[in-house]
Design a protein around this motif. Sequence first.
Motif, PDB file in Angstrom:
ATOM      1  N   ASN A 129      33.283  37.803  44.910  1.00  0.00           N
ATOM      2  CA  ASN A 129      34.521  37.063  44.688  1.00  0.00           C
ATOM      3  C   ASN A 129      35.478  37.786  43.749  1.00  0.00           C
ATOM      4  OD1 ASN A 129      36.157  34.717  45.128  1.00  0.00           O
ATOM      5  ND2 ASN A 129      35.599  33.999  43.100  1.00  0.00           N
ATOM      6  N   PHE A 130      34.965  38.229  42.609  1.00  0.00           N
ATOM      7  CA  PHE A 130      35.853  38.777  41.580  1.00  0.00           C
ATOM      8  C   PHE A 130      36.044  40.288  41.673  1.00  0.00           C
ATOM      9  CE2 PHE A 130      34.161  34.820  39.713  1.00  0.00           C
ATOM     10  CZ  PHE A 130      35.357  34.151  39.532  1.00  0.00           C
ATOM     11  N   GLU A 156      39.065  38.962  44.967  1.00  0.00           N
ATOM     12  CA  GLU A 156      40.180  38.673  44.067  1.00  0.00           C
ATOM     13  C   GLU A 156      41.050  39.900  43.808  1.00  0.00           C
ATOM     14  OE1 GLU A 156      41.244  35.847  42.675  1.00  0.00           O
ATOM     15  OE2 GLU A 156      39.759  34.627  43.703  1.00  0.00           O
ATOM     16  N   ASP A 175      39.693  29.555  52.119  1.00  0.00           N
ATOM     17  CA  ASP A 175      39.799  28.878  50.824  1.00  0.00           C
ATOM     18  C   ASP A 175      39.620  27.366  50.958  1.00  0.00           C
ATOM     19  OD1 ASP A 175      40.182  31.198  49.372  1.00  0.00           O
ATOM     20  OD2 ASP A 175      42.373  31.112  49.487  1.00  0.00           O
ATOM     21  N   GLU A 189      40.714  26.954  37.377  1.00  0.00           N
ATOM     22  CA  GLU A 189      39.679  27.987  37.461  1.00  0.00           C
ATOM     23  C   GLU A 189      38.970  28.148  36.122  1.00  0.00           C
ATOM     24  OE1 GLU A 189      41.583  31.483  38.907  1.00  0.00           O
ATOM     25  OE2 GLU A 189      41.455  30.868  41.014  1.00  0.00           O
TER      26      GLU A 189
END
Length: 233
Positions: free
Chosen positions: A25-26, A30, A136, A199
């Motif tokens: 994810n990061f 992202e 999403d 978040e």
Amino acid sequence: MNLKLALRVSGFAYLLIFITGFYANFSVLETMVMPSDPETTVKNFMQYHTQVGQGILAFVAMLAFDVILVFTLFYVTKKVSRKMSAIASGFRLLHAIGFGMALMYLIEIYQITDRPLGMDVPELQNTVMSLLLKFDEIWAIGLLLFGVHLAFLGYLTFKSDFVPKSMGYLLCLAAIGYLVSCTAQLLMPNYTDYEQGFELLVMVFGVVGELAFTIWLLIKGFGRNPLKTIDSL
């Protein structure tokens, strides 16, 4: 499976979920997705296609470990209430199914950015951004179900005679973080204006609660002197 093994597998699986999930994810997703810049987003997916594939594989691994936890956490908590444990596991399974469905959209993006046959640039950009939006939205629904799972898990740990009550509080706080953030994402038209705040809420409540629970599972699963009550379960 005895309880000590269930604790070990649960702790190990949870730890690997953190590692694979944070990477996918990061470190991958992202860094490539620019919600207000479809052109750059598509270029990133095409230029760093190998990394996108690695991120998808990490997501698949995360999903597999999540499914493992459906069964092992049921075994860990079933002594408190078999019915409640089954409900908690059911919500985690629904979350896993939801994320699996969302992941299919990411795989489709991976495929069309590899060989965008028959698509001009504007069409490709619109398609990628549309698929990302669906990814999403469905993931948010899955995480909403995951928040419900954490609420039940928090209750079960709080009622347990061998899990510290602090774990129950932390898991319930994690549940609140997911439920508030995902509900806002699905219902608030101006969610993006407050996205960083939501978040942060998930990071603080969710990560702290789940990470603390992961550490406890590993300590009790691999420790030499587990609580006496574990041996009698």
